[in-house]
Write a protein that holds these residues in place. Structure first.
Motif, PDB file in Angstrom:
ATOM      1  N   GLY A 221       0.814  -1.220   0.000  1.00  0.00           N
ATOM      2  CA  GLY A 221       0.000   0.000   0.000  1.00  0.00           C
ATOM      3  C   GLY A 221       0.835   1.252   0.000  1.00  0.00           C
ATOM      4  O   GLY A 221       2.037   1.217  -0.257  1.00  0.00           O
ATOM      5  N   SER A 222       0.174   2.366   0.302  1.00  0.00           N
ATOM      6  CA  SER A 222       0.846   3.670   0.305  1.00  0.00           C
ATOM      7  C   SER A 222       1.315   3.990   1.719  1.00  0.00           C
ATOM      8  O   SER A 222       0.562   3.801   2.690  1.00  0.00           O
ATOM      9  CB  SER A 222      -0.138   4.727  -0.188  1.00  0.00           C
ATOM     10  N   VAL A 223       2.533   4.453   1.825  1.00  0.00           N
ATOM     11  CA  VAL A 223       3.050   4.740   3.168  1.00  0.00           C
ATOM     12  C   VAL A 223       2.416   6.005   3.758  1.00  0.00           C
ATOM     13  O   VAL A 223       2.309   6.135   4.970  1.00  0.00           O
ATOM     14  CB  VAL A 223       4.592   4.906   3.190  1.00  0.00           C
ATOM     15  N   LYS A 224       1.984   6.913   2.894  1.00  0.00           N
ATOM     16  CA  LYS A 224       1.572   8.238   3.392  1.00  0.00           C
ATOM     17  C   LYS A 224       0.412   8.189   4.378  1.00  0.00           C
ATOM     18  O   LYS A 224       0.417   8.894   5.382  1.00  0.00           O
ATOM     19  CB  LYS A 224       1.221   9.161   2.229  1.00  0.00           C
ATOM     20  N   VAL A 225      -0.562   7.329   4.052  1.00  0.00           N
ATOM     21  CA  VAL A 225      -1.740   7.225   4.925  1.00  0.00           C
ATOM     22  C   VAL A 225      -1.277   6.785   6.323  1.00  0.00           C
ATOM     23  O   VAL A 225      -1.683   7.356   7.339  1.00  0.00           O
ATOM     24  CB  VAL A 225      -2.744   6.216   4.330  1.00  0.00           C
ATOM     25  N   ALA A 226      -0.400   5.784   6.354  1.00  0.00           N
ATOM     26  CA  ALA A 226       0.084   5.268   7.641  1.00  0.00           C
ATOM     27  C   ALA A 226       0.944   6.310   8.365  1.00  0.00           C
ATOM     28  O   ALA A 226       0.804   6.513   9.568  1.00  0.00           O
ATOM     29  CB  ALA A 226       0.879   3.992   7.417  1.00  0.00           C
ATOM     30  N   TYR A 227       1.844   6.988   7.622  1.00  0.00           N
ATOM     31  CA  TYR A 227       2.731   7.963   8.258  1.00  0.00           C
ATOM     32  C   TYR A 227       1.915   9.135   8.818  1.00  0.00           C
ATOM     33  O   TYR A 227       2.247   9.697   9.856  1.00  0.00           O
ATOM     34  CB  TYR A 227       3.788   8.484   7.263  1.00  0.00           C
TER      35      TYR A 227
END
Ligand code: TMP
Ligand code: ASP
Length: 238
Positions: A221-227
């Motif tokens: 997935g995309s790291v941005k959502v988690a970060y």
């Protein structure tokens, strides 16, 4: 503070000189790399998220008595930092087995370790950052005396105690992390580089969801959502 000459470019940051020879500007890049840069990508805003998370954690650690290189936050992806000579040792602290530890030693993924494990890796991309012991550090002259290795281990454990308590309150399991230290012009050992979801593993305590760069390493997935979620929790006043 104006950026001067580019002094160093790493995989996730650039370091620039400033008018003050003892101070540098660290720019957090949006680039993402894994497996010694064999896998590459970029997500707009990733650098700024890491810069914010790292600044908050460094300030928290300073308050608890850990000396760091951070002087000031200049804007969303630039920090003013003390110039240090980086000790080329990646200090990895582990609370739960996963990643290269599970792979190398066959320890079950997710097993809570009976005590905090501190490991040294040689910071050398050409050699693929191999694990090293104290004697290797001395033979390679990575530090000038053995006491410094003791200091690195003790500081890393203190950092772990502070961050583990901080993240537990925010419902994140601090699984493991990597820190780097530098020596300033007065010979003092300072926590340097960054502490961010690029350099830590965080698992949500309620859902076990991965909230760090393993999202990119594993391609899930995309790291941005988690970060962003990590940043929200870091900034939470509890
Ligand atoms: P590992 O399980 O791959 O050895 O990683 C241990 C911790 O160190 C994990 O939190 C990720 C971090 N790390 C880095 O920050 N940089 C690296 O180059 C590597 C290999 C790991
Ligand atoms: N930092 C290393 C790289 O960029 C490895 C990793 O974090 O997995 O390639």
């Amino acid at each position: 503070m104006k950026k001067g000459e580019l002094l160093y470019e790493g995989k996730a940051k650039r370091l620039y000189r400033t008018e003050n020879e003892d101070q540098l500007i660290a720019e957090f890049k949006d680039d993402l790399t894994a497996f010694n840069a064999q896998k590459r990508s970029s997500e707009e805003g990733k650098g700024a998220l890491n810069a914010k998370i790292s600044a908050h954690l460094f300030r928290l650690l300073e308050k608890e008595g850990i000396k760091t290189h951070l002087i000031d936050v200049l804007d969303e992806n630039h920090h003013l930092v003390k110039k240090v000579e980086i000790i080329p040792i990646e200090v990895v602290v582990r609370n739960i087995a996963t990643g290269s530890l599970s792979k190398r030693l066959g320890i079950e993924d997710g097993k809570i370790l009976p005590f905090t494990l501190v490991e040294f890796y040689l910071k050398d991309d050409n050699l693929d950052d191999p694990i090293i012991c104290d004697d290797h550090c001395m033979i390679l002259e990575l530090v000038d005396d053995r006491d410094k290795l003791r200091v690195l281990k003790d500081e890393a454990k203190k950092i772990n105690t502070i961050l583990k308590a901080f993240f537990t309150k925010r419902r994140l399991n601090l699984v493991d992390f990597k820190v780097e230290f530098g020596i300033d012009k007065n010979g003092e050992i300072l926590l340097s580089d960054e502490i961010s979801p690029d350099s830590c593993r965080f698992w949500d305590m309620d859902t076990n969801e991965i909230m760090d760069k393993d999202i990119f390493r594993k391609g899930i997935g995309s790291v941005k959502v988690a970060y962003e979620e990590v940043l929200n929790r870091v900034l939470k006043d509890l």
